[in-house]
Write an enzyme that holds these catalytic residues in place. Structure first.
Site, PDB file in Angstrom:
ATOM      1  N   HIS A  76     -11.346  -2.106   3.332  1.00 13.12           N
ATOM      2  CA  HIS A  76     -11.260  -1.759   4.760  1.00 13.12           C
ATOM      3  C   HIS A  76     -11.945  -0.429   5.085  1.00 13.12           C
ATOM      4  CE1 HIS A  76      -8.242   0.510   2.716  1.00 13.12           C
ATOM      5  NE2 HIS A  76      -8.062   1.254   3.775  1.00 13.12           N
ATOM      6  N   ASP A  77     -12.443   0.272   4.069  1.00  8.77           N
ATOM      7  CA  ASP A  77     -13.149   1.539   4.297  1.00  8.77           C
ATOM      8  C   ASP A  77     -14.660   1.380   4.140  1.00  8.77           C
ATOM      9  OD1 ASP A  77     -10.753   2.965   4.585  1.00  8.77           O
ATOM     10  OD2 ASP A  77     -10.591   3.315   2.429  1.00  8.77           O
ATOM     11  N   GLU A 128      -6.207   4.278  -6.126  1.00 13.01           N
ATOM     12  CA  GLU A 128      -7.495   4.553  -5.481  1.00 13.01           C
ATOM     13  C   GLU A 128      -7.958   5.922  -5.970  1.00 13.01           C
ATOM     14  OE1 GLU A 128      -9.552   5.007  -1.054  1.00 13.01           O
ATOM     15  OE2 GLU A 128      -7.542   5.726  -1.402  1.00 13.01           O
ATOM     16  N   ASP A 145      -2.797   4.791  -2.506  1.00 10.83           N
ATOM     17  CA  ASP A 145      -3.799   5.452  -1.673  1.00 10.83           C
ATOM     18  C   ASP A 145      -4.138   6.847  -2.214  1.00 10.83           C
ATOM     19  OD1 ASP A 145      -5.087   5.162   1.082  1.00 10.83           O
ATOM     20  OD2 ASP A 145      -4.102   7.098   1.304  1.00 10.83           O
ATOM     21  N   ASP A 169       0.874  -1.171   0.000  1.00 11.78           N
ATOM     22  CA  ASP A 169       0.000   0.000   0.000  1.00 11.78           C
ATOM     23  C   ASP A 169       0.911   1.220   0.000  1.00 11.78           C
ATOM     24  OD1 ASP A 169      -2.268   1.657   0.365  1.00 11.78           O
ATOM     25  OD2 ASP A 169      -3.242   0.068   1.505  1.00 11.78           O
TER      26      ASP A 169
HETATM   27  C1  NOJ Z   1      -7.788   5.857   1.825  1.00 16.43           C
HETATM   28  C2  NOJ Z   1      -7.583   4.669   2.703  1.00 16.43           C
HETATM   29  O1  NOJ Z   1      -8.143   3.548   2.109  1.00 16.43           O
HETATM   30  C3  NOJ Z   1      -8.174   5.014   4.049  1.00 16.43           C
HETATM   31  O2  NOJ Z   1      -8.241   3.907   4.913  1.00 16.43           O
HETATM   32  C4  NOJ Z   1      -7.371   6.123   4.640  1.00 16.43           C
HETATM   33  O3  NOJ Z   1      -7.976   6.566   5.837  1.00 16.43           O
HETATM   34  C5  NOJ Z   1      -7.255   7.326   3.685  1.00 16.43           C
HETATM   35  N1  NOJ Z   1      -7.028   6.935   2.335  1.00 16.43           N
HETATM   36  C6  NOJ Z   1      -6.122   8.208   4.108  1.00 16.43           C
HETATM   37  O4  NOJ Z   1      -4.894   7.583   3.878  1.00 16.43           O
END
Ligand code: NOJ
Length: 546
Positions: free
Chosen positions: A317-318, A243, A201, A100
């Site tokens: 995970h979000d 992302e 990210d 990541d």
């Molecule tokens: C996206 C990530 O998937 C998330 O978990 C994170 O809080 C934010 N970016 C900041 O890095």
């Protein structure tokens, strides 16, 4: 076409959230040795790459997405030797490790920021984004994803610094050549260790122009990515996935058209936003329209053509657990989890499985904010309380969309703490681990696990799953999502009842062979078909429509 296929076009990626995967030393936090111990399980599932959420040194304000040293491993997770061992052990099982890459921001405890804070003359000052107050207040209205202003005042220098996430995640200044060079060096450090690529990210934020209030899709974004490609992974056979919350198909092509030498693919989130009220926040939900879901996913299936590649996902995970969100995690948990898997995994693109998805893990409702660990939910709770929202309404939103839903520990068996740890877990274990766990799933030939295993096998064995042309079948009931895939004269039909009521589907084709099915009964090979709640199947078609 098959000869030109890249390994990541054939791959199925499994996302590990290390904190919650497997603890090996009883401290209540997952770790690298824990992951190594579970590689055989992942090999049995059949996945060929692991996206490892951050394992770098971090004060854990945002569970590792706030990095204080990119070239060191978080102590709770293990050592660099163990990380190297993970790469080697995974490789023995034909599994690549995707790191990541969190380079939109660092932790405020990173040495660059500690230096930068020392004053305006410090050589690292310009590694971050600073701005003078405007009329004694914040420079502008940019807000943080984690609530409140994105600007934080620094009393030492009298300036504000930018943080699009928490105050402890200051944004890096990508306009600074030294910043970019340091990041490329760090990426090469990891490439030399043999990693299989990077998940990037919030990469669409690195080209931001904060003084103009522009955060996503800034004008230099693609130039930076082309430079990065050339300076780092361009000479390696790796995969990269960005992302990109703001990607449309046109933008996705800019990232992933091979001719442009940027990324392998991006995560687009258009389908994920479909149950959010227009113009509101992620917490403000509305029912999912299956018609809209069909339109959005079908658009992405066909729009990229040869100028891009899709990533296919329901979870990460979000996000809340998909079976609780768009399936039914009670009466039809098994059927709906399998339906969601069949529908997605037979589409064109690289599928991602988030840990626990393969056994149908569910959301984990809480009754009070004290049970929550996620900074995003905690900040939103405080903000909405101060705006006069009722506590119960806020908790309801957290239970529907909060990130801790997917972060509860992996459920391995029915022993205490689900076999995740012998200590006290950092986040509560979902009490349903007695019924929903890996041990049970492996013992039951009809489990969700074996549906995922079969889907992965189908992808490995049939070029059609990778390359077949996608076509939505339009004349169905709203609740029925059906499509064809076709390659070199071979044609597959995928049908999914996306509802808990019975539906019918008019089968105009003649089925040759059912390839996968989430109910155990035979299907007629043509004519009107009754579909039970969440029933889904894929079949090879014998002849053209009658
Ligand atoms: C996206 C990530 O998937 C998330 O978990 C994170 O809080 C934010 N970016 C900041 O890095």
């Amino acid at each position: 076409m098959e000869q030109q296929t890249k390994w990541w076009q054939k791959a199925v990626v499994y996302q590990i959230y290390p904190r919650s995967f497997q603890d090996s030393n009883g401290d209540g936090v997952g770790d690298l040795l824990g992951i190594i111990g579970r590689l055989d399980y992942l090999q049995l599932l059949g996945i060929t790459a692991i996206w490892l959420s951050p394992v770098y040194q971090s004060p854990n304000d945002d569970n590792g997405y706030d990095i204080s040293d990119y070239e060191a491993i978080m102590e709770e997770f293990g050592t660099m030797e163990e990380m190297e061992c993970l790469i080697v052990e995974a490789d023995k099982r034909n599994i690549k490790i995707i790191m990541d890459l969190v380079v939109n921001h660092t932790s405020d405890e990173h040495k660059w920021f500690i230096e930068a804070k020392k004053g305006k003359e410090n050589p690292y000052r310009d590694y971050y984004i600073w701005c003078d107050p405007v009329n004694g207040d914040v420079p502008n209205e940019i807000s943080s994803t984690f609530s409140g202003s994105a600007w934080e005042f620094d009393a030492t220098s009298g300036q504000y610094f930018l943080h699009l996430f928490s105050k402890k995640q200051p944004d890096l200044n990508w306009a600074n050549t030294n910043v970019r060079q340091e990041i490329y060096n760090m990426m090469n450090f990891w490439l030399e260790k043999g990693v299989g690529g990077f998940r990037m990210d919030v990469i669409d934020l690195i080209g931001k122009l904060p003084d103009q209030g522009l955060t996503g899709n800034g004008p230099l974004l693609h130039q930076y990515l082309q430079e990065m490609h050339q300076a780092t992974f361009g000479s390696h056979d790796v995969m990269t996935v960005g992302e990109t919350w703001g990607a449309t198909p046109e933008i996705a092509k800019q990232y992933s058209d091979p001719a442009r030498k940027e990324l392998s693919m991006v995560f687009q989130f258009e389908h994920i936003g479909l149950d959010q009220q227009e113009g509101k926040e992620k917490w403000d939900i509305k029912p999912l329209s299956i018609g809209a879901l069909k339109r959005v996913l079908s658009k992405w299936q066909t729009a990229l053509g040869n100028q891009g590649w899709n990533s296919l996902f329901w979870n990460n995970h979000d996000l809340p657990r998909i079976v609780s969100r768009w399936g039914n995690d009670q009466e039809y948990r098994v059927e709906s989890a399998k339906m969601l898997a069949i529908l997605l995994h037979l589409m064109k693109g690289t599928p991602y499985i988030y840990q626990g998805e393969e056994i149908g893990m569910t959301n984990c409702p809480v009754t009070s904010i004290e049970e929550i660990r996620d900074i995003e939910s905690i900040n939103m709770y405080q903000e909405r309380l101060s705006k006069g929202y009722r506590k119960e309404a806020i908790i309801q939103s957290i239970n529907a969309k909060g990130r801790d839903n997917s972060r509860t520990p992996m459920q391995w068996d029915d022993t205490e703490c689900a076999g995740f740890t012998t200590g006290t877990p950092w986040l509560h274990v979902n009490p349903n681990y007695h019924e929903i766990n890996v041990k049970e799933s492996l013992a039951d030939p009809q489990s969700i696990f074996y549906t995922y295993q079969k889907l992965i096998e189908l992808r490995k064995e049939h070029a059609l799953v990778i390359w077949g042309e996608y076509q939505l079948i339009e004349d169905t009931a709203e609740e029925v999502f059906a499509y064809y895939r076709e390659l070199a004269g071979e044609k597959w039909l995928v049908v999914a009842n996306f509802s808990e009521t019975n539906q019918t589907f008019l089968l105009r084709d003649v089925m040759d062979k059912v390839l996968i099915h989430n109910y155990q009964t035979d299907l007629p090979d043509t004519g009107e078909l009754g579909l039970r709640p969440y029933e889904a199947f894929a079949a090879k078609i014998k002849s053209e429509r009658r």
